[in-house]
Design an enzyme around this catalytic site. Sequence first.
Site, PDB file in Angstrom:
ATOM      1  N   CYS A 156       0.860  -1.181   0.000  1.00 38.58           N
ATOM      2  CA  CYS A 156       0.000   0.000   0.000  1.00 38.58           C
ATOM      3  C   CYS A 156       0.897   1.232   0.000  1.00 38.58           C
ATOM      4  O   CYS A 156       1.678   1.440   0.929  1.00 38.58           O
ATOM      5  CB  CYS A 156      -0.899  -0.011   1.231  1.00 38.58           C
ATOM      6  SG  CYS A 156      -2.047   1.362   1.225  1.00 38.58           S
TER       7      CYS A 156
ATOM      8  N   CYS B 178      -4.454   6.213  -5.223  1.00 36.77           N
ATOM      9  CA  CYS B 178      -4.037   4.816  -5.054  1.00 36.77           C
ATOM     10  C   CYS B 178      -2.632   4.590  -5.651  1.00 36.77           C
ATOM     11  O   CYS B 178      -2.471   4.482  -6.867  1.00 36.77           O
ATOM     12  CB  CYS B 178      -5.029   3.833  -5.680  1.00 36.77           C
ATOM     13  SG  CYS B 178      -4.649   2.115  -5.242  1.00 36.77           S
TER      14      CYS B 178
HETATM   15  O1  PYC Z   1      -2.181   3.629  -2.201  1.00 39.30           O
HETATM   16  O2  PYC Z   1      -1.502   1.658  -2.800  1.00 39.30           O
HETATM   17  C1  PYC Z   1      -2.328   2.401  -2.306  1.00 39.30           C
HETATM   18  C2  PYC Z   1      -3.585   1.811  -1.790  1.00 39.30           C
HETATM   19  C3  PYC Z   1      -3.972   0.511  -1.864  1.00 39.30           C
HETATM   20  C4  PYC Z   1      -5.211   0.408  -1.254  1.00 39.30           C
HETATM   21  C5  PYC Z   1      -5.559   1.662  -0.823  1.00 39.30           C
HETATM   22  N1  PYC Z   1      -4.547   2.504  -1.166  1.00 39.30           N
END
Ligand code: PYC
Length: 324
Positions: free
Chosen positions: A90, A241
């Site tokens: 993450c 993300c």
């Molecule tokens: O930023 O890699 C990320 C992530 C994964 C799930 C939520 N955020």
Amino acid sequence: MKQAPLHVIDSHTEGEPTRVVVSGGPDLGLGPMAERAGIFREQHDWLRSAVCNEPRGHDAMVGALLCEPYEPDCCCGVIFFNNVSTLPMCIHGTIGLVVSLAHLGKITSGSHRIDTPVGVITADLRADGSVEVANVPSYRQAAGVSLEVPGWGTVTGDVAWGGNLCFLIDGQGPAVEFANLEALTAFAWLVRQEFGKQGVTGDGGVEIDHIEVFGPPADPALADSRNFVLCPGKAYDRSPCGTGTSAKLACLSASGKLRAGESWRQAGILDTVFACRFEDLPDGKIRPRVSGRAWVNGESRYHFHPSDPFRYGIPTHIQHTPSS
Ligand code: PYC
């Protein structure tokens, strides 16, 4: 045995929450982080649920269990988890972890190696408070994968690994706008379920559990693209993300649309932005570098009263089959 209180630090990275468990966690031994993540999943799922599920947490919460590293020269190890299971990697959580460690006075500005279940990553805490994460090697596993999605017909996208396994859809589904959150969630969840029904997985049988929908940015002067990312527990990522963006960089690289060293600014559904670039690796994969900002916004001690029926959280109704 009485459960010791957990000490947690809360932060958000470009809108997405991270809850770092600093102390009070279970003894997982001193083996490699992937082995410890397995022990955590199989024997200590109560902690994940206590931290991420209601009444202390909510569906979007991502937890980060701070551990001693296995790999040398790392400042710490970490196991990420959410409302349904562990997460292999993450990036927003890593940025939140780094800012939380700095808040605790455990690290200062500079480069820090961090041990995770899928490999060592490096996080650079800069003087301005932003953090750049050099992620695990990332790559496109399959291009132009099509599946029939009820109500939407044939949906085509790429499958790529960026620390989590992602399906990337461009220009199909509801428009990528905050006003469409419910429609985007319903669409992405249908796609995710279709993969499950058809038994389509990534390399090694890994579940494709991050669904990304891409559209144009609100302001091309500020970002190159805007995404909506649905995480495995059916919560949308409030940030762009980082692992999903790493997967995007891998696809841009594989299709020759972005070269090593060039900049990519990925906006999320809240229009916060991760600034990115990548390096080529000799095996054809890339090393993404993703940078963003996080802010510490809380600190708590969790208590576990034996008479509290929800001391270990309210179990989620979301169905999920952990694959790693
Ligand atoms: O930023 O890699 C990320 C992530 C994964 C799930 C939520 N955020």
